[in-house]
Design a protein around this motif. Structure first.
Motif, short mmCIF file in Angstrom:
data_model
loop_
_atom_site.label_atom_id
_atom_site.label_comp_id
_atom_site.label_asym_id
_atom_site.label_seq_id
_atom_site.Cartn_x
_atom_site.Cartn_y
_atom_site.Cartn_z
N ILE A 14 -1.07 0.91 -2.04
CA ILE A 14 -1.70 1.62 -3.16
C ILE A 14 -0.91 1.39 -4.45
N ASP B 60 -2.93 8.02 -9.40
CA ASP B 60 -2.80 6.81 -8.58
C ASP B 60 -3.49 6.99 -7.24
N VAL B 61 -3.38 8.20 -6.69
CA VAL B 61 -3.97 8.42 -5.38
C VAL B 61 -4.18 9.91 -5.13
N PHE C 165 -0.06 11.71 -8.08
CA PHE C 165 -0.85 11.94 -6.87
C PHE C 165 -1.17 13.42 -6.73
N THR D 287 -9.25 9.25 -9.69
CA THR D 287 -8.11 8.58 -9.08
C THR D 287 -8.42 7.11 -8.83
N SER E 236 -7.11 5.38 -6.26
CA SER E 236 -7.21 5.18 -4.82
C SER E 236 -7.34 6.52 -4.11
#
Length: 431
Positions: free
Chosen positions: A156, A167-168, A191, A278, A280
């Motif tokens: 990721i 980002d995730v 995140f 997001t 990912s």
């Protein structure tokens, strides 16, 4: 004189061999009887990850039997057999204990397939940007699930997020999700780690009290290598809580993923707490899925829970347990053992057909002693802060109530995952 000593030693040796053969045969008869009883009770189909024994390789050493804390394995006709499949929780201690590598951990059987999502070596699903780690992807072993979460974050990291987006989003706070969160924090990723329940631990948190979870040493970001060979459920969950506290890992409990929508090269994750854009998504959820609800008025009250964590917290209370499986019977019996509790067990069926004999006997004893009020062929009709209403063939029954424990199983969100475009493979006894 020497011949006399040899004769005595020989007699002792012969007696030792005879005793060993006798004890082994007795254990085999016991295992065969357990296998037959489980088959007759319909408990011979494993629910999830389980051992498959290569009979041509197995030497019947019994190491796997000793390593299994659930008594799911036994030696029958000189070979290891899954004698009580319903007891197996898939922690893999048997495989590690086998001296000839005759055990493989698999999903599904010839009769009953299990759907597993397709993932790449980087744990990316067929949908670019959606990753899967841990039990949902076919890995129930704690150490490997944690490693998968860490490796998924490594992949990721290569997907650069745009300004203003995460980002995730990590879904699930079991071993894979916690490990992923630690790795994301170590690498400075933006995140959000969400968990639909009110505590962490994943599938392990649903084991009954003191059940042993086996794990090998695991390596966690920000923590390092942690060496554990055998640990109880309670100690393992305490370990995860300590890790979260020591690393200041931020988790968002009681936040349920509702849907995921594609937005260009990114996603919008809709949860019960809001929307999160997001780059990912990492799905680290277990195969239990979302708890099956009752769909009745009052179910959203704080006193309604979907698993038993600590029976002692219900001491002195009026408690309703709902369900007809082993988890419901175990919960009812455990709570009824607390002082001054008034426990009612409600089940919509007329009999318990797929439960372990030991649980059935424990329930029967508690009912005979008046510690559990068994209400068969009933369903919950309504829940209020102080009462519950049960509906059956006759007049509705209104009971004083301070807590409701629903043990009705879980629903794997296959439809939700398929809406995201995730493809599944059906496993019939394969890894």
């Amino acid at each position: 004189m020497q011949n006399e000593y040899l004769a005595i030693y020989g007699a002792f040796a012969a007696a030792g061999v005879a005793l060993h053969v006798f004890m082994r045969r007795r254990r085999e008869r016991k295992a065969a009887a357990a296998h037959e009883a489980a088959t007759l009770a319909g408990l011979n189909e494993p629910a999830s990850l389980h051992p498959m024994v290569n009979a041509s390789r197995c030497i019947g050493s019994g190491g796997c039997v000793k390593a299994c804390p659930e008594e799911a394995l036994g030696i029958v006709n000189g070979r290891a057999v899954l004698v009580n499949a319903a007891s197996c929780i898939g922690h893999g201690a048997c495989r590690a204990a086998c001296p000839v590598e005759a055990i493989t951990l698999v999903f599904g059987t010839e009769r009953r397939g299990v759907d597993i999502p397709t993932v790449s070596p980087d744990f990316e699903s067929n949908v670019p940007g959606i990753f899967i780690a841990g039990e949902l992807g076919g890995m129930g072993l704690i150490r490997k699930a944690a490693e998968q979460g860490k490796q998924a974050i490594a992949a990721i990291r290569r997907r650069k997020a745009a300004p203003g987006e995460l980002d995730v989003v990590i879904v699930g706070a079991g071993p894979a999700g916690i490990s992923a969160g630690l790795a994301a924090k170590e690498h400075g990723l933006r995140f959000r780690l969400i968990e639909q329940e009110d505590s962490l631990g994943g599938t392990v948190s649903h084991y009954p009290r003191n059940k042993i979870a086996m794990t090998a040493p695991i390596k966690l970001a920000l923590v390092g290598t942690v060496r554990m060979t055998a640990i109880s459920k309670e100690r393992l969950i305490a370990f995860w809580n300590r890790v979260v506290g020591d690393t200041a890992l931020e988790l968002h409990f009681r936040e349920r993923m509702e849907r995921v929508e594609r937005d260009g090269d990114s996603f919008v994750v809709h949860t019960s707490a809001g929307q999160w854009r997001t780059r990912s998504v990492l799905l680290a959820i277990g195969r239990r899925g979302t708890p099956r609800t009752l769909g009745v008025a009052g179910e959203d009250l704080q006193k309604v829970v979907y698993r038993l964590v600590d029976p002692e917290q219900y001491a002195g209370m009026a408690v309703l347990v709902v369900g007809g499986g082993d988890s419901a019977l175990e919960a009812a019996v455990a709570v009824a053992a607390q002082p001054n509790t008034r426990v009612t067990l409600s089940y919509r069926g007329a009999a318990f057909n797929r439960v372990k004999q030991a649980n059935r006997q424990a329930l029967d004893e508690a009912v005979r002693e008046g510690r559990i009020d068994l209400q068969l062929e009933t369903q919950v009709d309504a829940i209020t802060p102080t009462e519950v209403t049960l509906r059956g063939a006759g007049q509705p029954v209104v009971l004083p109530n301070e807590a409701v424990i629903v043990c009705a199983g879980g629903i794997l969100p296959v439809a939700l995952l398929q809406q995201m475009g995730i493809e599944f493979q059906t496993k019939h006894g394969s890894a």
